[in-house]
Design a protein around this motif. Structure first.
Motif, PDB file in Angstrom:
ATOM      1  N   PRO A  20       0.845  -1.205   0.000  1.00 59.28           N
ATOM      2  CA  PRO A  20       0.000   0.000   0.000  1.00 59.28           C
ATOM      3  C   PRO A  20       0.876   1.249   0.000  1.00 59.28           C
ATOM      4  CG  PRO A  20      -0.743  -1.565   1.659  1.00 59.28           C
ATOM      5  CD  PRO A  20       0.568  -2.084   1.136  1.00 59.28           C
ATOM      6  N   ARG A  21       1.949   1.226   0.812  1.00 65.78           N
ATOM      7  CA  ARG A  21       2.940   2.310   0.783  1.00 65.78           C
ATOM      8  C   ARG A  21       4.269   1.751   1.280  1.00 65.78           C
ATOM      9  NH1 ARG A  21       4.290   3.636   5.577  1.00 65.78           N
ATOM     10  NH2 ARG A  21       2.900   3.124   7.307  1.00 65.78           N
ATOM     11  N   ALA A  22       5.366   2.350   0.802  1.00 62.55           N
ATOM     12  CA  ALA A  22       6.701   1.847   1.146  1.00 62.55           C
ATOM     13  C   ALA A  22       6.986   2.084   2.633  1.00 62.55           C
ATOM     14  CB  ALA A  22       7.749   2.549   0.289  1.00 62.55           C
ATOM     15  N   VAL A  98      10.170  -2.054  -4.739  1.00 61.47           N
ATOM     16  CA  VAL A  98       8.955  -1.884  -3.933  1.00 61.47           C
ATOM     17  C   VAL A  98       8.002  -0.994  -4.726  1.00 61.47           C
ATOM     18  CG1 VAL A  98       8.010  -0.981  -1.770  1.00 61.47           C
ATOM     19  CG2 VAL A  98      10.246  -2.109  -1.781  1.00 61.47           C
ATOM     20  N   VAL A  99       6.844  -1.561  -5.079  1.00 62.76           N
ATOM     21  CA  VAL A  99       5.859  -0.805  -5.870  1.00 62.76           C
ATOM     22  C   VAL A  99       4.700  -0.422  -4.967  1.00 62.76           C
ATOM     23  CG1 VAL A  99       4.368  -0.829  -7.912  1.00 62.76           C
ATOM     24  CG2 VAL A  99       6.496  -2.156  -7.904  1.00 62.76           C
ATOM     25  N   GLU A 100       4.473   0.881  -4.858  1.00 61.98           N
ATOM     26  CA  GLU A 100       3.357   1.370  -4.038  1.00 61.98           C
ATOM     27  C   GLU A 100       2.064   1.375  -4.845  1.00 61.98           C
ATOM     28  OE1 GLU A 100       3.812   5.071  -2.068  1.00 61.98           O
ATOM     29  OE2 GLU A 100       5.777   4.606  -1.260  1.00 61.98           O
ATOM     30  N   GLU A 101       0.932   1.342  -4.143  1.00 64.32           N
ATOM     31  CA  GLU A 101      -0.353   1.523  -4.820  1.00 64.32           C
ATOM     32  C   GLU A 101      -0.282   2.844  -5.569  1.00 64.32           C
ATOM     33  OE1 GLU A 101      -3.325  -0.782  -1.832  1.00 64.32           O
ATOM     34  OE2 GLU A 101      -3.763   1.341  -2.210  1.00 64.32           O
ATOM     35  N   GLY A 102      -0.719   2.878  -6.789  1.00 65.06           N
ATOM     36  CA  GLY A 102      -0.598   4.106  -7.585  1.00 65.06           C
ATOM     37  C   GLY A 102       0.603   4.038  -8.504  1.00 65.06           C
ATOM     38  N   GLY A 103       1.488   3.050  -8.299  1.00 62.93           N
ATOM     39  CA  GLY A 103       2.543   2.791  -9.287  1.00 62.93           C
ATOM     40  C   GLY A 103       3.916   3.327  -8.943  1.00 62.93           C
ATOM     41  N   GLY A 104       4.044   4.251  -7.992  1.00 67.63           N
ATOM     42  CA  GLY A 104       5.368   4.775  -7.621  1.00 67.63           C
ATOM     43  C   GLY A 104       6.242   3.636  -7.101  1.00 67.63           C
ATOM     44  N   VAL A 231       3.813   5.595 -31.107  1.00 71.75           N
ATOM     45  CA  VAL A 231       2.646   4.948 -31.708  1.00 71.75           C
ATOM     46  C   VAL A 231       1.558   4.914 -30.643  1.00 71.75           C
ATOM     47  CG1 VAL A 231       1.806   2.777 -32.684  1.00 71.75           C
ATOM     48  CG2 VAL A 231       4.105   3.607 -33.256  1.00 71.75           C
ATOM     49  N   PRO A 232       0.360   5.435 -30.941  1.00 71.11           N
ATOM     50  CA  PRO A 232      -0.677   5.515 -29.910  1.00 71.11           C
ATOM     51  C   PRO A 232      -0.910   4.162 -29.230  1.00 71.11           C
ATOM     52  CG  PRO A 232      -1.381   6.647 -31.896  1.00 71.11           C
ATOM     53  CD  PRO A 232      -0.097   5.948 -32.230  1.00 71.11           C
ATOM     54  N   ALA A 233      -0.959   4.187 -27.904  1.00 69.06           N
ATOM     55  CA  ALA A 233      -1.108   2.935 -27.147  1.00 69.06           C
ATOM     56  C   ALA A 233      -1.876   3.213 -25.864  1.00 69.06           C
ATOM     57  CB  ALA A 233       0.267   2.374 -26.806  1.00 69.06           C
ATOM     58  N   ARG A 234      -2.640   2.235 -25.425  1.00 65.25           N
ATOM     59  CA  ARG A 234      -3.276   2.342 -24.113  1.00 65.25           C
ATOM     60  C   ARG A 234      -2.296   1.732 -23.102  1.00 65.25           C
ATOM     61  NH1 ARG A 234      -8.622  -0.052 -24.910  1.00 65.25           N
ATOM     62  NH2 ARG A 234      -8.925   1.658 -26.369  1.00 65.25           N
ATOM     63  N   ALA A 235      -1.472   2.580 -22.502  1.00 65.76           N
ATOM     64  CA  ALA A 235      -0.379   2.082 -21.660  1.00 65.76           C
ATOM     65  C   ALA A 235      -0.895   1.547 -20.328  1.00 65.76           C
ATOM     66  CB  ALA A 235       0.627   3.196 -21.422  1.00 65.76           C
ATOM     67  N   VAL A 236      -0.487   0.320 -19.990  1.00 66.49           N
ATOM     68  CA  VAL A 236      -0.814  -0.223 -18.670  1.00 66.49           C
ATOM     69  C   VAL A 236       0.454  -0.354 -17.809  1.00 66.49           C
ATOM     70  CG1 VAL A 236      -2.889  -1.439 -19.452  1.00 66.49           C
ATOM     71  CG2 VAL A 236      -0.703  -2.659 -19.400  1.00 66.49           C
ATOM     72  N   ASP A 237       1.621  -0.487 -18.454  1.00 66.05           N
ATOM     73  CA  ASP A 237       2.870  -0.660 -17.698  1.00 66.05           C
ATOM     74  C   ASP A 237       4.032  -0.318 -18.638  1.00 66.05           C
ATOM     75  OD1 ASP A 237       5.086  -1.488 -16.295  1.00 66.05           O
ATOM     76  OD2 ASP A 237       4.306  -3.480 -15.810  1.00 66.05           O
ATOM     77  N   THR A 238       4.694   0.797 -18.356  1.00 69.65           N
ATOM     78  CA  THR A 238       5.771   1.231 -19.270  1.00 69.65           C
ATOM     79  C   THR A 238       7.142   0.681 -18.871  1.00 69.65           C
ATOM     80  OG1 THR A 238       6.139   3.259 -18.038  1.00 69.65           O
ATOM     81  CG2 THR A 238       4.558   3.378 -19.850  1.00 69.65           C
TER      82      THR A 238
END
Ligand code: ATP
Length: 301
Positions: A20-22, A98-104, A231-238
């Motif tokens: 949830p958070r680091a 460590v990946v926080e909720e929200g992607g950070g 190229v246009p993309a619906r990004a889910v994970d870069t």
């Protein structure tokens, strides 16, 4: 199709905890998920290039721990030749993420076996000699990267990440530098990507600056300047968009494509990768890249 590419680089096991958070120093938090994913910029670029259609050899090191065989298997599975992968006594390289909720996220990299790699052996150089390109990044000791670049009979494509001061000896041996806008700014001290591009062209003959969803800039000392829109993309994970871009670009370039074409090939591969989760797991295969290129309204490569 594809050309021959050697990657001299890192292999890391990514240990990814979702929380949830680091935690702060001294604190324990309970995570929601944990994943063990083969990674490292070198291995990622090797897998991207192999999937994009090249014959790829990987030179690097893994440890004598359980991660070593898993990293080799991931490369083997992608069809990458691992004859040049050494096994050293001790741990493999890891990235503790460590990946926080929200992607950070926050990341600790421990080089392990990657830190033991020195310059290429005579066998490695024979492999590089047969290659259309040598791909380098900066997750191995700088002395090893410099030695490989200087000794390479093949054109050298360098990704200057993680960003550090770049010795002249290294840049003098680089054919094509591919960096993102943050790396370009850190190396040159110039925040505007097109200004950083001009400054870097004083040091390398050919350069790409990637700009995430804004695309990529290209320049060469012969005066060419290009912008390749994303190229246009619906990004889910870069994650690893950059490594996918570099691997695919190297393949298209090795096939003799001109800059406008190799940039479009690389942008298409990277756009496919951001639409799927994960790093190497998200990298597209050649047939997917070709199909996506055919579906684009502009003239084909
Ligand atoms: P990472 O560190 O996440 O691997 P990077 O910072 O090295 O990436 P970026 O500049 O973010 O590299 O992306 C590389 C290329 O990937 C871009 O030039 C673009 O072609 C493509 N790309 C990145 N993000 C997107 C996106 N949201 N949509 C489409 N293409 C994208």
């Amino acid at each position: 199709m594809g050309g021959v590419i050697t990657v001299f680089g890192s292999a890391n096991m990514d240990l990814v905890a979702y929380v949830p958070r680091a935690p702060h120093l001294g604190e324990t938090v309970t995570g929601t998920e944990f994943r063990t994913v083969p990674g490292g910029k070198g291995a990622n670029q090797a897998i991207a290039a192999a999937r994009a259609g090249a014959e790829v050899a990987f030179v690097g090191a893994v440890g004598s721990d359980a991660f070593g065989p898993a990293l080799r298997a991931a490369l083997d599975q992608a069809g990458v030749n691992t004859d040049g992968l050494r096994v050293t006594d001790g741990p493999s390289g890891i990235a503790h993420i460590v990946v926080e909720e929200g992607g950070g996220n926050s990341i600790i990299v421990v080089p392990g076996a990657n830190g033991t790699v020195d310059g290429p052996s005579a066998e490695d150089l024979a492999v590089i000699e047969r290659s259309d390109a040598l791909l380098l990044q900066l997750e191995l000791p700088m002395a090893a990267v410099v030695a490989a670049a200087v000794a390479s009979p093949a054109p050298v494509i360098l990704t200057p990440a993680p960003v550090v001061a770049l010795p002249d000896e290294l840049l003098d041996a680089v054919t094509l530098l591919v960096c993102n806008e943050h790396e370009a700014a850190a190396i040159t001290g110039l925040g505007e990507p097109d200004m950083a591009l001009e400054a870097l062209l004083a040091r390398v003959p050919e350069l790409v600056v990637t700009l995430g969803s804004k695309g990529a800039l290209y320049g060469s000392r012969d005066g060419s300047r290009l912008w390749a829109p994303a190229v246009p993309a619906r990004a889910v994970d870069t994650t690893a968009a950059g490594d996918t871009f570099v691997g695919a670009l190297a393949v298209a370039r090795a096939e003799g494509r001109r800059p406008a074409q190799f940039l479009r090939f690389a942008s298409t591969a990277a756009a496919l990768s951001v639409q799927r989760p994960g790093a190497s797991t998200s990298m597209p295969y050649r047939r997917e890249i070709d199909r996506a290129l055919e579906a684009q309204p502009l003239a084909g490569p």
